[in-house]
Design an enzyme around this catalytic site. Structure first.
Site, short mmCIF file in Angstrom:
data_model
loop_
_atom_site.label_atom_id
_atom_site.label_comp_id
_atom_site.label_asym_id
_atom_site.label_seq_id
_atom_site.Cartn_x
_atom_site.Cartn_y
_atom_site.Cartn_z
N GLY A 66 0.79 -1.22 0.00
CA GLY A 66 0.00 0.00 0.00
C GLY A 66 0.83 1.27 0.00
N HIS A 67 0.13 2.39 -0.19
CA HIS A 67 0.78 3.69 -0.27
C HIS A 67 1.50 4.04 1.04
CE1 HIS A 67 -3.25 4.45 1.39
NE2 HIS A 67 -2.69 5.45 2.04
N ASN A 68 2.63 4.72 0.89
CA ASN A 68 3.45 5.22 2.00
C ASN A 68 4.18 4.13 2.77
OD1 ASN A 68 2.38 7.70 1.33
ND2 ASN A 68 0.99 7.79 3.07
N SER A 93 1.05 2.99 4.89
CA SER A 93 1.84 3.66 5.93
C SER A 93 2.42 2.71 6.97
CB SER A 93 1.00 4.74 6.63
OG SER A 93 0.58 5.72 5.70
#
Length: 363
Positions: free
Chosen positions: A258-260, A278
């Site tokens: 996922g993002h981050n 994250s």
């Protein structure tokens, strides 16, 4: 091209015995090997199957008596499974991709293509993209605007590298790998039902229905050296900062990052694993197949999660985890054993109740 037994052993740093000038043109399982193939008999359990095949030479385990096994030659490495890495590299026939740049490839005039790069049919390379020396870009790949691929990249067919992604040397991507799509980020004007449920740990949802607004991904993806991405796996772009993958990390098929997220060095993300946004995953971590890791968590160095583990809270370094929710493996196994004993426990309690009931009636 075929190699002699001696040449193969030298490349693997292994000992060679017998007719070391025998030519080997491939490898196979012991029972299926032909006279010009090297049988992979890496442990004593293959003794019987060796006699069923036609191999004259084999890779054997330490202490094996190659002559008693009816072989003309043998290669004996210190660690046979590790030797398979070098051996399969030598014998890999490749995908048959051509050299040079195919006439159907569409390459922006501002893209920088280094020496000895192969770009296959129907590829698209966008403005300002950079492809390092000796890279192979398979058919139908897409390299986005100002994306950077380091030297020695190897992209199988239909791989996508999004705009502004930065990738180190010797990157390998299997068919359908995706680097740099937008993250799954949406928000509601007021607190949503999902946010309320998370904060209350499951209280009834009384939030009003709302539409979701999209949060755009302004970050990209930064990948270190010697990383491999499996087929149909995805690494999402960061929202503001980049999603990062460390050196030497290997990502299996159908994995979602996922993002981050920040993934450390030499970490393994096995088939169908997912790491939510994250989350920080340390170095030398192993996430077994279908492991799920929640968002905004920290997974310490050297953590190992068995297949199907669902991680809902941060995990300190060195832990071995299993189950849903994830607990220490030894705890999970004890719990499982206790569950298996429950039916017998219920029978014992029922018998005890029956005995007490009879005793009461007799009074």
């Amino acid at each position: 091209m075929p190699y002699t037994v001696k040449e193969i052993a030298a490349a693997l740093g292994a000992e060679a015995f017998g007719a070391v000038d025998l030519l080997i043109s491939g490898v196979n399982e012991p029972a299926l090997a032909t006279p010009d193939q090297l049988a992979m008999a890496t442990s004593a359990k293959y003794t019987e199957s060796l006699s069923k095949g036609g191999a004259r030479a084999a890779v054997l385990w330490q202490g094996a008596d190659w002559q008693a096994l009816g072989l003309e030659a043998a290669i004996v490495p210190l660690r046979p499974r590790f030797a398979m890495s070098g051996l399969t590299r030598m014998m890999d026939r490749g995908q048959g991709f051509g050299s040079g740049i195919h006439s159907s490839a569409v390459i922006d005039h501002t893209a920088e293509i280094a020496q000895d790069v192969s770009i296959g049919p129907l590829c698209v390379v966008m403005a300002g993209a950079k492809i390092g020396a000796g890279s192979v870009i398979g058919p139908q790949c897409f390299i986005g605007t100002q994306a950077v691929l380091g030297a020695g990249a190897y992209l199988r067919e239909q791989v996508t590298i999004g705009a502004y992604c930065q990738i180190g040397a010797r990157f390998i991507a299997q068919p359908g790998g995706r680097v740099g799509p937008d993250g799954f980020s949406f928000v509601t004007p007021e607190v949503s039902g999902a946010e309320q449920a998370r904060a209350s740990l499951g209280a009834d949802n009384d939030a009003k229905p709302q539409a979701y607004a999209r949060i755009h991904s302004l970050g990209a993806v930064v990948i270190g050296d010697d990383v491999e991405l499996g087929a149909n796996s995805t690494i999402d772009s960061g929202t503001i900062r980049a999603t990062r993958i460390g050196n030497g990390t290997k990502i299996d098929n159908q994995v979602q990052v996922g993002h981050n997220c920040v993934i450390g060095n030499d970490t393994l993300l096995c088939a169908a694993s997912a790491v939510a946004g994250s989350t920080v995953v340390g170095n030398n971590v192993v996430l077994g197949g279908q492991t799920g890791v929640g968002d905004n968590l920290t997974i310490g160095d050297r953590v190992i999660c068995g297949g199907g583990t669902k991680v809902l809270s941060s995990v300190p370094a060195g832990r071995v985890m299993l189950g849903y929710p994830a607990t220490k493996m030894e705890t999970q196994l004890e719990t499982y054993k206790a569950l298996r004993r429950l039916p017998r426990l219920f029978r014992d309690v029922a018998a005890l109740q029956k005995s007490v009931f009879k005793s009461d009636n007799s009074d």
